[in-house]
Design a protein around this motif. Structure first.
Motif, PDB file in Angstrom:
ATOM      1  N   GLU A  45       0.870  -1.184   0.000  1.00  0.00           N
ATOM      2  CA  GLU A  45       0.000   0.000   0.000  1.00  0.00           C
ATOM      3  C   GLU A  45       0.905   1.231   0.000  1.00  0.00           C
ATOM      4  N   PRO A  46       1.452   1.610  -1.147  1.00  0.00           N
ATOM      5  CA  PRO A  46       2.413   2.734  -1.151  1.00  0.00           C
ATOM      6  C   PRO A  46       1.713   4.045  -0.775  1.00  0.00           C
ATOM      7  N   PRO A  47       2.445   4.972  -0.217  1.00  0.00           N
ATOM      8  CA  PRO A  47       1.833   6.223   0.278  1.00  0.00           C
ATOM      9  C   PRO A  47       1.328   7.092  -0.863  1.00  0.00           C
ATOM     10  N   ARG A  48       0.150   7.672  -0.659  1.00  0.00           N
ATOM     11  CA  ARG A  48      -0.376   8.627  -1.646  1.00  0.00           C
ATOM     12  C   ARG A  48      -0.156  10.069  -1.184  1.00  0.00           C
ATOM     13  N   ALA A  49       0.222  10.254   0.072  1.00  0.00           N
ATOM     14  CA  ALA A  49       0.460  11.615   0.577  1.00  0.00           C
ATOM     15  C   ALA A  49       1.761  11.649   1.373  1.00  0.00           C
ATOM     16  N   ALA A  50       2.411  12.794   1.322  1.00  0.00           N
ATOM     17  CA  ALA A  50       3.658  12.978   2.078  1.00  0.00           C
ATOM     18  C   ALA A  50       3.583  14.280   2.858  1.00  0.00           C
ATOM     19  N   ILE A  51       4.183  14.274   4.045  1.00  0.00           N
ATOM     20  CA  ILE A  51       4.335  15.502   4.834  1.00  0.00           C
ATOM     21  C   ILE A  51       5.810  15.881   4.807  1.00  0.00           C
ATOM     22  N   VAL A  52       6.087  17.081   4.319  1.00  0.00           N
ATOM     23  CA  VAL A  52       7.477  17.543   4.260  1.00  0.00           C
ATOM     24  C   VAL A  52       7.611  18.819   5.092  1.00  0.00           C
TER      25      VAL A  52
ATOM     26  N   ALA B 215      11.461  16.475  -9.247  1.00  0.00           N
ATOM     27  CA  ALA B 215      11.169  15.385 -10.188  1.00  0.00           C
ATOM     28  C   ALA B 215      11.790  14.076  -9.728  1.00  0.00           C
ATOM     29  N   SER B 216      13.020  14.136  -9.256  1.00  0.00           N
ATOM     30  CA  SER B 216      13.701  12.919  -8.828  1.00  0.00           C
ATOM     31  C   SER B 216      12.980  12.279  -7.641  1.00  0.00           C
ATOM     32  N   PHE B 217      12.557  13.116  -6.691  1.00  0.00           N
ATOM     33  CA  PHE B 217      11.813  12.631  -5.530  1.00  0.00           C
ATOM     34  C   PHE B 217      10.499  11.980  -5.984  1.00  0.00           C
ATOM     35  N   LEU B 218       9.809  12.646  -6.885  1.00  0.00           N
ATOM     36  CA  LEU B 218       8.511  12.128  -7.346  1.00  0.00           C
ATOM     37  C   LEU B 218       8.679  10.844  -8.161  1.00  0.00           C
ATOM     38  N   ASP B 219       9.823  10.730  -8.850  1.00  0.00           N
ATOM     39  CA  ASP B 219      10.123   9.481  -9.576  1.00  0.00           C
ATOM     40  C   ASP B 219      10.298   8.328  -8.592  1.00  0.00           C
ATOM     41  N   THR B 220      10.904   8.636  -7.449  1.00  0.00           N
ATOM     42  CA  THR B 220      11.205   7.578  -6.483  1.00  0.00           C
ATOM     43  C   THR B 220       9.938   7.028  -5.832  1.00  0.00           C
ATOM     44  N   VAL B 221       8.961   7.917  -5.564  1.00  0.00           N
ATOM     45  CA  VAL B 221       7.699   7.470  -4.948  1.00  0.00           C
ATOM     46  C   VAL B 221       6.542   7.874  -5.880  1.00  0.00           C
ATOM     47  N   PRO B 222       6.374   7.154  -6.972  1.00  0.00           N
ATOM     48  CA  PRO B 222       5.383   7.595  -7.975  1.00  0.00           C
ATOM     49  C   PRO B 222       3.939   7.502  -7.496  1.00  0.00           C
ATOM     50  N   SER B 223       3.728   6.838  -6.368  1.00  0.00           N
ATOM     51  CA  SER B 223       2.353   6.734  -5.853  1.00  0.00           C
ATOM     52  C   SER B 223       1.845   8.051  -5.260  1.00  0.00           C
TER      53      SER B 223
ATOM     54  N   GLY C 161       0.092  15.936 -11.764  1.00  0.00           N
ATOM     55  CA  GLY C 161      -1.180  15.814 -11.051  1.00  0.00           C
ATOM     56  C   GLY C 161      -1.018  15.579  -9.557  1.00  0.00           C
ATOM     57  N   VAL C 162       0.092  16.044  -9.008  1.00  0.00           N
ATOM     58  CA  VAL C 162       0.306  15.941  -7.561  1.00  0.00           C
ATOM     59  C   VAL C 162      -0.137  17.261  -6.935  1.00  0.00           C
TER      60      VAL C 162
END
Lengths: 331, 331
Positions: A52-59, A69-77, A100-101
């Motif tokens: 169940e990969p994460p759909r939201a992140a808190i930064v 882009a690199s970060f979003l590539d790593t966690v494409p969910s 679409g994030v």
């Protein structure tokens, strides 16, 4: 999409106090980077590979982890990034929009505290509060004579760069001190008629006694206060920065202070935090605080409630409470 | 009654900057104690024995020279005493009234600057500005971790002791920060309906998060903040004093701070200036300034004009601009 126990999975990429962390865990399945002890790349790869990969992140706002882009590539969910700060300079908004994030920030949670701190810095610089503090604590009062006069707040022309949630609250407070409010932003605010608008920061500085940086940091506002603006502000001018360090050309600011080209500065933010230019430490006309403008117990508590509300909105398909768009970030 | 040159004679018993002194000498024959180099008793005796003895004296607010019966006996020609401060605790008003000696003070010249400084002290204590300053300048930021949270101004119940020229300006400023204003004075102010009145300071302290001392010092207000009031304010309470040091029982204040019976203090005035209790120097929750609340270039200039206007009124037989009476001095 939910983890075992029915809770949605979120990626937590900043440290939180225990009550905030507990409140999150009650509602979400939290993948906690700092608690994991893993290197970031390995942590993110494992999260992305989970059932169940994460759909939201808190930064963290203004933090070292960049949502690019690199970060979003790593966690494409990921479909939502929530910044616990007002600033989103560490998030590539264009790249998020392309994929679409959605992005949300702390909204107005910190606005009053930051505005209060900005006014505190200004009073401190003009009225020499911290300098007087050092004078008293060093035992100088009984042995030295004259003490230099400060400068009155009333009548000061205060130019605010960025009349958003924070800037407008600074203006309201300083009106009560009898200051005259000017401002710069990308567009004049239709709702604001009592403050004079300046379409460019150089002209604002030339007409102001005080310049307060209260804008977001982005490609348009990086070094918005540069050498020319400092010279326009002039030798009696004071600069206050509660935005981001890189809103001001810090090297030029240090030179201007050393050479007496401006009168003083109150700085809560710096270009390379936690590094503060050492030349400033010997100056009595500057006030230096460690990015604490948002540091109150009340705003921490408000942030916790606000973060959960945004995440719950996201996971229930409702609009985010405080969405951030690529074109909404100057002020 | 005029000296050679037609200028009225005045007694100057405080030091003045050169532009103020020059402005006085253009209009008056100035007998200047500090310039005379004489002991005070000899200087006053010589002034009293002059062919044109002084009818007016300028004394420093809160200074070491007391205008009491003995002083008035020494220079019986005096009919007007002008204090360059707002406080007149160094002038025996009853004795002056009995002898027909009128008294005037600085009126509202300093009110805005003192109110501004009070707000600056409060922001500083609540938001830890000076403490953060020390933290940054000591180089602690890059090496230490967590920094303690401050406390939000918005919503704070601020109890103001003395809602006069200064207290009312403090209230106006703090309203813009979202504070709730309470006050104590000898009588409720008919013109003030939006601030809750407390007939005694103990009850005010019990209901307030912050207590601001903005009253004059006199027999009713000496130690108006005592041990009981500090206990009523309580462990989360903050005290700000921009009145006179002796409005607060300083020894009890130090004990309350040491024992954590109150949360912090911002002090511009002390009981035995320039002496400040050494115990305070090691505390991070106190802000200490050296009686500088009136110290701005603008108020100095305003004071000069105001002093001359009062003296000219006196010598031309007009009413003083800012007379002080024995029953008008609480707030």
């Amino acid at each position: 999409m939910a983890s075992a126990g029915g809770k949605p999975t979120i990626l937590l990429l900043r440290r939180l106090d225990s009550s905030f962390a507990t409140a999150l865990r009650e509602r979400f399945h939290v993948l906690d980077f700092h608690a994991s002890g893993e290197p970031l790349a390995a942590f993110l790869a494992a999260a992305a590979a989970a059932p169940e990969p994460p759909r939201a992140a808190i930064v963290v706002g203004g933090g070292s982890i960049r949502a690019d882009a690199s970060f979003l590539d790593t966690v494409p969910s990921l479909r939502c990034i929530f910044s616990t700060g007002a600033g989103v300079d560490h998030i590539d908004l264009a790249e998020c929009a392309r994929r679409g994030v959605s992005v949300a920030n702390s909204g107005e949670v910190y606005s009053t505290d930051v505005a209060d701190h900005a006014v505190g810095l200004l009073i401190d610089v003009l009225r020499r509060v911290s300098a007087a503090e050092r004078y008293v604590r060093s035992g100088s009062w009984p042995v030295q004579g004259d003490y230099p006069l400060g400068s009155k707040l009333g009548g000061k022309r205060v130019g605010i760069i960025g009349l958003g949630n924070i800037g407008s609250r600074i203006a309201k407070r300083l009106e009560a001190f009898g200051c005259v409010i000017y401002y710069n932003s990308r567009r004049p605010k239709d709702s604001v008629v009592s403050y004079k608008y300046f379409p460019n920061v150089h002209d604002l500085a030339a007409k102001s006694d005080v310049l307060i940086v209260a804008c977001a940091l982005n490609k348009w506002t990086r070094h918005i206060v540069n050498k020319d603006v400092l010279e326009a502000l002039g030798k009696d001018g004071v600069i206050i920065n509660i935005g981001r360090g890189a809103n001001v050309d810090e090297a030029e600011l240090v030179v201007a202070l050393k050479d007496g080209k401006i009168a003083g500065a109150g700085l809560d933010v710096f270009e390379n935090e936690p590094r503060v230019p050492g030349e400033l430490f010997s100056m009595d006309n500057v006030v230096l605080t460690n990015h604490v403008a948002v540091f109150t117990a009340q705003s921490r508590s408000d942030l916790c409630a606000h973060t959960i509300s945004n995440l719950e909105a996201f996971f229930s398909g409702q609009p985010l409470l405080t969405p951030v768009h690529d074109d909404s970030i100057v002020d």
